[in-house]
Design an enzyme around this catalytic site. Structure first.
Site, PDB file in Angstrom:
ATOM      1  N   ASP A  97     -46.511   7.985 -57.571  1.00  0.00           N
ATOM      2  CA  ASP A  97     -45.306   8.342 -58.329  1.00  0.00           C
ATOM      3  C   ASP A  97     -45.448   8.009 -59.812  1.00  0.00           C
ATOM      4  O   ASP A  97     -46.101   7.027 -60.172  1.00  0.00           O
ATOM      5  CB  ASP A  97     -44.089   7.596 -57.774  1.00  0.00           C
ATOM      6  CG  ASP A  97     -43.721   8.033 -56.369  1.00  0.00           C
ATOM      7  OD1 ASP A  97     -43.961   9.204 -56.038  1.00  0.00           O
ATOM      8  OD2 ASP A  97     -43.199   7.201 -55.604  1.00  0.00           O
TER       9      ASP A  97
ATOM     10  N   TYR B 265     -50.020  -2.165 -51.509  1.00  0.00           N
ATOM     11  CA  TYR B 265     -49.116  -2.070 -52.660  1.00  0.00           C
ATOM     12  C   TYR B 265     -48.483  -3.429 -52.948  1.00  0.00           C
ATOM     13  O   TYR B 265     -48.263  -4.235 -52.040  1.00  0.00           O
ATOM     14  CB  TYR B 265     -47.978  -1.090 -52.384  1.00  0.00           C
ATOM     15  CG  TYR B 265     -48.385   0.348 -52.221  1.00  0.00           C
ATOM     16  CD1 TYR B 265     -48.394   1.220 -53.311  1.00  0.00           C
ATOM     17  CD2 TYR B 265     -48.737   0.855 -50.969  1.00  0.00           C
ATOM     18  CE1 TYR B 265     -48.744   2.555 -53.154  1.00  0.00           C
ATOM     19  CE2 TYR B 265     -49.094   2.190 -50.809  1.00  0.00           C
ATOM     20  CZ  TYR B 265     -49.097   3.030 -51.907  1.00  0.00           C
ATOM     21  OH  TYR B 265     -49.450   4.349 -51.752  1.00  0.00           O
TER      22      TYR B 265
ATOM     23  N   ASP C  60     -35.946   5.027 -56.307  1.00  0.00           N
ATOM     24  CA  ASP C  60     -36.662   4.219 -57.300  1.00  0.00           C
ATOM     25  C   ASP C  60     -35.816   4.120 -58.565  1.00  0.00           C
ATOM     26  O   ASP C  60     -34.785   4.772 -58.697  1.00  0.00           O
ATOM     27  CB  ASP C  60     -38.076   4.759 -57.575  1.00  0.00           C
ATOM     28  CG  ASP C  60     -38.077   6.128 -58.238  1.00  0.00           C
ATOM     29  OD1 ASP C  60     -37.317   6.336 -59.207  1.00  0.00           O
ATOM     30  OD2 ASP C  60     -38.855   7.009 -57.812  1.00  0.00           O
TER      31      ASP C  60
ATOM     32  N   ARG D   3     -41.016   3.482 -51.319  1.00  0.00           N
ATOM     33  CA  ARG D   3     -39.611   3.627 -51.732  1.00  0.00           C
ATOM     34  C   ARG D   3     -38.694   3.654 -50.511  1.00  0.00           C
ATOM     35  O   ARG D   3     -37.620   3.039 -50.499  1.00  0.00           O
ATOM     36  CB  ARG D   3     -39.428   4.910 -52.541  1.00  0.00           C
ATOM     37  CG  ARG D   3     -40.038   4.865 -53.923  1.00  0.00           C
ATOM     38  CD  ARG D   3     -39.849   6.185 -54.642  1.00  0.00           C
ATOM     39  NE  ARG D   3     -40.693   7.255 -54.105  1.00  0.00           N
ATOM     40  CZ  ARG D   3     -40.341   8.532 -54.032  1.00  0.00           C
ATOM     41  NH1 ARG D   3     -39.131   8.906 -54.435  1.00  0.00           N
ATOM     42  NH2 ARG D   3     -41.171   9.436 -53.570  1.00  0.00           N
TER      43      ARG D   3
END
Length: 309
Positions: free
Chosen positions: A39, A67, A81, A172
């Protein structure tokens, strides 16, 4: 002309396609692609395929990813987000123990709904494009796996942690699901992809800051890519036949790693050149039996041939 994989660093802001365009521009080649969208608000590892390296990107999309994420409890946005329009803000009267319990409850498999704003396609169109047109598509949930979560840090409404996930997992959505479990929702405010399979952020290169020569020098050659796949070596005289599309029979093989029927294996010649990727027709344990009975059967079916010279 180099062929292979570049472990790129995508900074916050640019899209994954912007990184691809930068590599195309600096290396003066059109054959560049990436192995999994990151993203725009996120940063971290982006696997880039260059020239014939684009043909092996599918194998990188299937790797586990790690992550680091920071989420804000009680904040709900349309994109899940921090870049999205705020839909709602709620009180989040929960204890640290309840937060940790909710986070760790997601370790294992669960059915995750992709966010409406994502690069996933629906009938050929990206979901984020449809969402911007007011067409919100509710996709069916997909089974994903959270392998582990660690380094949980709680500072008021902001909660950060590291997570290792299966391919196709949306961090997310994971944040929002944790928030819903706590009764207040949550939004990802920072996201860093720290690794894709064996490739880590420490080895990644920011192509926007690098000179063309540095980018070219950092390309991992095809022969050193996909090292988690089994390897076979064919006799040198079989090189031309394989490059011309001949299937691989037992007599062509000089040596091999252990592999199972259906696995993809890397096919090298005696000079160490990667010739192809092929699918095993037999378990490797059966090859000696075939050889003993002088049965020169096809043992590998070509999937991709790399004629790079």
């Amino acid at each position: 002309m180099k062929h292979g994989i570049l472990v790129a660093y995508k900074p916050k802001g640019p899209t994954s396609h912007d990184v691809v365009d930068e590599v195309r521009k600096k290396l003066k080649t059109r054959k560049v692609g990436h192995g999994g969208t990151l993203d725009p608000f996120a940063c971290g590892v982006l696997i880039i395929g260059v020239n014939q390296g684009t043909r092996i990107l599918e194998f990188y999309k299937d790797l586990k990813k790690v992550y680091w994420v920071k989420m804000r409890l009680g904040l709900i946005t349309e994109t899940f987000d921090i870049t999205g329009e705020v839909v709602e803000e709620r009180e989040c009267n929960v204890t640290e123990e309840e937060i940790r319990e909710a986070i760790f409850s997601f370790v294992g498999e669960y059915d995750q709904v992709p966010p409406a704003y994502s690069a996933k396609k629906y009938k050929g169109e990206r979901l984020y494009k449809l969402a911007r047109e007011g067409k919100i598509i509710n996709l069916p949930p997909k089974r994903v796996k959270i392998f582990k979560i660690w380094d949980v840090n709680i500072e008021g409404r902001d909660v950060s942690f590291r997570v290792e996930v299966s391919p196709g997992t949306y961090i997310r959505s994971l944040c929002m699901d944790i928030g819903y479990k706590l009764g207040c929702g949550a939004t990802a405010v920072e996201l860093v992809r720290e690794s894709v399979g064996p490739h880590t952020i420490e080895e990644s290169l920011n192509v926007f800051e690098a000179a063309p020569e540095e980018i070219e020098n950092r390309i991992i050659p095809l022969e050193k890519c996909l090292e988690w796949l089994p390897r076979v070596v064919v006799h040198q005289e079989s090189t031309k036949m394989i490059l011309n599309g001949s299937q691989i029979h037992l007599e062509m093989l000089k040596e091999w790693d252990g592999f199972k029927k259906g696995e993809v294996v890397r096919v090298f010649n005696e000079e160490g050149r990667l010739l192809a990727l092929a699918e095993a027709e037999r378990n490797s344990s059966f090859l000696e039996t075939l050889r003993k009975h002088e049965r020169n059967e096809r043992v590998l079916t070509l999937r991709k041939v790399f004629n790079t010279r």
